[in-house]
Design an enzyme around this catalytic site. Structure first.
Site, PDB file in Angstrom:
ATOM      1  N   LYS A  68      -8.362   2.551  -0.734  1.00  0.00           N
ATOM      2  CA  LYS A  68      -7.721   3.626   0.025  1.00  0.00           C
ATOM      3  C   LYS A  68      -6.282   3.814  -0.425  1.00  0.00           C
ATOM      4  O   LYS A  68      -5.764   4.936  -0.466  1.00  0.00           O
ATOM      5  CB  LYS A  68      -7.774   3.327   1.520  1.00  0.00           C
ATOM      6  CG  LYS A  68      -7.254   4.489   2.351  1.00  0.00           C
ATOM      7  CD  LYS A  68      -7.341   4.238   3.825  1.00  0.00           C
ATOM      8  CE  LYS A  68      -6.794   5.445   4.593  1.00  0.00           C
ATOM      9  NZ  LYS A  68      -6.774   5.218   6.046  1.00  0.00           N
ATOM     10  N   GLU A  82       5.651   7.381   4.857  1.00  0.00           N
ATOM     11  CA  GLU A  82       5.171   6.042   4.514  1.00  0.00           C
ATOM     12  C   GLU A  82       5.219   5.811   3.002  1.00  0.00           C
ATOM     13  O   GLU A  82       4.379   5.124   2.436  1.00  0.00           O
ATOM     14  CB  GLU A  82       3.756   5.845   5.049  1.00  0.00           C
ATOM     15  CG  GLU A  82       3.686   5.823   6.566  1.00  0.00           C
ATOM     16  CD  GLU A  82       2.295   5.546   7.091  1.00  0.00           C
ATOM     17  OE1 GLU A  82       2.079   4.493   7.702  1.00  0.00           O
ATOM     18  OE2 GLU A  82       1.422   6.410   6.877  1.00  0.00           O
ATOM     19  N   ASN A  99      -1.120  11.647  -1.026  1.00  0.00           N
ATOM     20  CA  ASN A  99      -0.041  11.786  -0.044  1.00  0.00           C
ATOM     21  C   ASN A  99       1.292  12.181  -0.669  1.00  0.00           C
ATOM     22  O   ASN A  99       1.903  13.172  -0.254  1.00  0.00           O
ATOM     23  CB  ASN A  99       0.095  10.490   0.769  1.00  0.00           C
ATOM     24  CG  ASN A  99      -0.812  10.478   1.981  1.00  0.00           C
ATOM     25  OD1 ASN A  99      -0.434  10.917   3.052  1.00  0.00           O
ATOM     26  ND2 ASN A  99      -2.020   9.967   1.798  1.00  0.00           N
ATOM     27  N   GLY A 155       0.172   8.446  17.883  1.00  0.00           N
ATOM     28  CA  GLY A 155      -0.004   9.450  16.838  1.00  0.00           C
ATOM     29  C   GLY A 155      -1.440   9.939  16.811  1.00  0.00           C
ATOM     30  O   GLY A 155      -2.236   9.667  17.718  1.00  0.00           O
TER      31      GLY A 155
END
Length: 334
Positions: free
Chosen positions: A221, A303, A229, A30
């Site tokens: 994070k 994710e 996200n 990726g």
């Protein structure tokens, strides 16, 4: 990379591998895997493993906009496993897969690795890191990085000459913004190894620092990713669009829940507070498409579980209500 004394290397029955000659095995082609492989290839042997056949090179668009083609070994994961006896044992295995693919990739590799082979985990969230750290016999390093990279979305080929170099001109990966990478292990037992790996990455142009508080950095994070996200993925917008006033109450509700969870987990807040941290990232990455939005646009699994579920699970363990996080989890594509 010169490993610290006492760090096991090599594969059973073959003796130790040279720390200078043995390759780093980067698993996952990726954006981040390609960026790390392309950066490292000029300084040490690297093998990049992915799902699909690929030419032995990466076309990298650097932060300054210039394109370079970097030669390196690229193989399919299953092909490398099949011919395992022909290569020297890897000095380090870098798992750069999506979080939901990491355990399967490691399981496939395990019969071909010495049980004490060091690992470096580059996953988002805080799900696979504690599980692999607990069960892998060798050292397990975790990384928290703010390096920004993406693979360009496929574009329709322009009409005209069928032999044009259109595809050759498109980079494989774009280094969107330089950042910082912190490396450490959750048990605090491999500081010297973390320093050696960080030094190699820094030499390759990826600014990296060994740290003793990697757990806190991973949770920090996680807090950023848990807001940016899923919201960008569910709304289909770039990061900067999250600064719109109509989204402010929702973001504030998420941050309030995250703050309570972090306190219960013993994670110190950033000096300026969670709101300032997340607002700063939204502003600094305004033109970026988050990794989760990229997954949605490409029709890939997201994710969601790795990023949101650790927070919801921690809320359950500490008997804290998480209605905003739970609603976001349900609204986010899986």
């Amino acid at each position: 990379m010169t490993f610290p004394a006492g760090t096991p290397r090599g594969i059973e029955g073959q003796g130790p591998a040279s720390s200078d000659d043995a390759p780093w095995l980067i698993v996952g082609a990726g954006a981040l895997g390609q960026l790390f492989a392309a950066s490292l290839a000029a300084f040490r042997p690297v093998i990049l493993l992915g799902r699909h056949p690929a030419q032995p090179a990466i076309r990298l668009r650097k932060v300054d906009g210039t394109d370079v083609e970097i030669a390196l070994a690229r193989e399919r994961l299953k092909d490398w496993i099949a011919k395992r006896g022909e290569d020297s044992a890897p000095a380090l295995v870098v798992l750069a897969t999506k979080s939901h693919d990491t355990q399967a990739a490691l399981d496939a590799l395990t019969p071909s690795l010495a049980p004490t082979t060091p690992l470096l985990l580059l996953q988002n969230g805080f799900q696979v890191q504690p599980r692999i750290s607990e069960h892998w016999a060798g050292p397990v390093l975790c990384a928290s990085t703010t390096e920004a990279a993406y693979r360009p979305m496929p574009e329709p080929e322009p009409e005209g000459d069928p032999h044009s170099d259109f595809h050759l001109s498109r980079p494989d990966v774009v280094h969107a913004a330089a950042g910082e990478t912190w490396i450490g292990d959750l048990a605090g037992r491999h500081a010297a190894l973390a320093t050696a790996v960080a030094d190699d990455l820094s030499q390759a142009g990826i600014a990296a620092t060994a740290c003793a508080d990697i757990r806190q950095r991973l949770w920090h994070k996680l807090a950023i990713n848990a807001v940016i996200n899923p919201l960008t993925a569910s709304h289909g917008v770039r990061n900067g669009e999250l600064a719109r006033s109509e989204l402010r109450p929702r973001i504030e509700a998420l941050i309030s829940e995250i703050d309570r969870i972090m306190r219960a987990e013993g994670i110190k807040p950033p000096a300026a507070g969670w709101q300032a941290l997340i607002d700063g990232v939204i502003e600094a990455t305004a033109t970026n498409r988050s990794s989760m939005l990229q997954d949605v646009l490409a029709g890939r699994l997201t994710e969601r579980d790795a990023i949101l579920w650790p927070l919801i699970d921690a809320g359950l363990r500490h008997e804290l209500a998480t209605p905003a996080l739970t609603e976001l989890y349900r609204a986010t594509p899986a």
